[in-house]
Design an enzyme around this catalytic site. Sequence first.
Site, short mmCIF file in Angstrom:
data_model
loop_
_atom_site.label_atom_id
_atom_site.label_comp_id
_atom_site.label_asym_id
_atom_site.label_seq_id
_atom_site.Cartn_x
_atom_site.Cartn_y
_atom_site.Cartn_z
N GLY A 79 -68.80 -7.72 12.80
CA GLY A 79 -70.22 -7.51 13.09
C GLY A 79 -70.40 -6.30 14.01
O GLY A 79 -69.63 -5.33 13.93
N ASN A 80 -71.39 -6.39 14.90
CA ASN A 80 -71.67 -5.26 15.79
C ASN A 80 -70.51 -4.95 16.72
O ASN A 80 -70.13 -3.78 16.88
CB ASN A 80 -72.92 -5.56 16.62
CG ASN A 80 -74.19 -5.31 15.84
OD1 ASN A 80 -74.19 -4.57 14.85
ND2 ASN A 80 -75.28 -5.94 16.24
N HIS B 96 -69.16 -16.84 32.41
CA HIS B 96 -69.87 -15.66 31.95
C HIS B 96 -71.38 -15.81 32.13
O HIS B 96 -71.93 -16.88 31.92
CB HIS B 96 -69.56 -15.46 30.46
CG HIS B 96 -70.23 -14.29 29.85
ND1 HIS B 96 -70.35 -13.07 30.50
CD2 HIS B 96 -70.83 -14.12 28.66
CE1 HIS B 96 -70.99 -12.23 29.71
NE2 HIS B 96 -71.29 -12.85 28.59
O1 TXD Z 1 -69.21 -11.04 27.26
C1 TXD Z 1 -69.11 -11.59 26.20
N1 TXD Z 1 -68.12 -12.43 25.96
C2 TXD Z 1 -70.10 -11.35 25.13
C3 TXD Z 1 -70.14 -12.25 24.02
C4 TXD Z 1 -70.97 -10.23 25.18
C5 TXD Z 1 -71.76 -9.93 24.11
C6 TXD Z 1 -71.78 -10.73 22.89
N2 TXD Z 1 -71.00 -11.90 22.95
C7 TXD Z 1 -70.79 -12.72 21.76
O2 TXD Z 1 -69.90 -12.04 20.87
C8 TXD Z 1 -72.00 -12.99 20.89
O3 TXD Z 1 -72.79 -14.01 21.45
C9 TXD Z 1 -71.32 -13.42 19.62
O4 TXD Z 1 -70.91 -14.79 19.70
C10 TXD Z 1 -70.07 -12.56 19.56
C11 TXD Z 1 -70.10 -11.44 18.53
O5 TXD Z 1 -71.17 -10.58 18.76
P1 TXD Z 1 -71.66 -9.52 17.66
O6 TXD Z 1 -72.80 -8.77 18.24
O7 TXD Z 1 -70.50 -8.77 17.11
O8 TXD Z 1 -72.20 -10.53 16.54
P2 TXD Z 1 -72.45 -10.27 14.99
O9 TXD Z 1 -72.85 -8.85 14.76
O10 TXD Z 1 -73.34 -11.37 14.55
O11 TXD Z 1 -71.00 -10.47 14.34
C12 TXD Z 1 -70.40 -11.70 14.15
C13 TXD Z 1 -69.60 -11.61 12.88
C14 TXD Z 1 -70.46 -11.43 11.61
O12 TXD Z 1 -70.02 -10.28 10.90
C15 TXD Z 1 -70.21 -12.71 10.81
O13 TXD Z 1 -70.20 -12.51 9.40
C16 TXD Z 1 -68.83 -13.08 11.31
O14 TXD Z 1 -68.86 -12.83 12.70
N3 TXD Z 1 -68.46 -14.48 11.08
C17 TXD Z 1 -67.19 -14.84 10.79
N4 TXD Z 1 -66.07 -14.10 10.66
C18 TXD Z 1 -64.95 -14.78 10.34
N5 TXD Z 1 -64.89 -16.11 10.17
C19 TXD Z 1 -66.00 -16.88 10.31
N6 TXD Z 1 -65.94 -18.20 10.13
C20 TXD Z 1 -67.22 -16.23 10.62
N7 TXD Z 1 -68.48 -16.67 10.82
C21 TXD Z 1 -69.23 -15.59 11.11
#
Ligand code: TXD
Length: 317
Positions: free
Chosen positions: A12-13, A176
Amino acid sequence: MARNKIALIGAGNIGGTLAHLIGLKELGDVVMFDVFPGVAAGKALDIMQSGPVDGFDAAMAGTGDYAAIKGADVIIVTAGFPRMPGMSRDDLLTKNAGVMGQVAEGIKTYAPDAFVICITNPLDVMVWALQQKSGLPANKVVGMAGVLDSSRFRLFLAQEFNVSVEDVTAFVLGGHGDTMVPLTRYSTVAGIPVPDLIKMGWTTQEKIDAIVNRTANGGGEIVKLLEKGSAFYAPAASAIAMAEAYLKDKKRVLPCAVMLNGEYGLSDFYVGVPVVIGAGGVEKIVEVQFTPEEKAAFDKSCDAVKKLIEDFKKLGV
Ligand code: TXD
């Protein structure tokens, strides 16, 4: 020497930004896994096509097959669902717990020797679940939050003092986000602690309190502006600093969510504390001395994390 292999679970992002940074910093080859393999493959190809312009040779691939992460040296996990309107925290916990189960299985099967950095929220619980479900040693499974929280804190302090971010160090502990515990006594400008800077008239306690508050709510401030999605540039940069410390055996002292095993008188859950990251993963957990107020804030933060873990266990996933 063969290049390092870095697997990104979630394209994702944050996943895409991680891949780009890995290319620019020449940290290794990248495999991006996602439940939408086309997105992972598309981003991988796009970033690889910037290589000739920027001068890096990293191989990048996108996949929907866990076998492709085989032998990865580092794995960074961002897979999961964001909170949608109408969804409770428990709904998010349940959904992301399921995701962590799949991710843990994939890692256990194909890359049990990797150093694993979890970013998925709610961070302290998800990293704990990932370690428990994968069975990897706790010193090889860490959560990213403190590096981001302290980077935000450093930026706001640098802006307040009108000095370079490079000369500002910041120290945060705990869970966090809103339960984060900033230790201003250990936060400095070129070694001068913030309380001394207040005495020197560089700022006021009120302004520092406001900065602390803004830092703790730093994620929410960005979510509000973006309207859809959450921060990704700074979170990605923060996880890369942790990966780099491991791959280059830098022995950096970074605030990470780690499993406590008696340190701070606590055990069996993950929370943010300063640790040394080197080729051995988490090589040392640093135990600082607290003032009574700091101890109270840290305990409160730990209680919030422990409560969430208990809620999680009750879900039975
Ligand atoms: O400080 C911190 N830890 C954080 C945490 C700071 C900012 C964001 N934080 C968390 O990171 C946010 O709350 C999310 O739980 C994650 C990922 O953030 P992102 O902005 O990258 O989220 P996206 O763009 O929604 O990407 C998530 C991807 C997306 O492409 C889905 O298709 C994929 O996860 N996804 C999966 N991949 C593999 N396997 C499974 N089961 C799956 N489910 C969803």
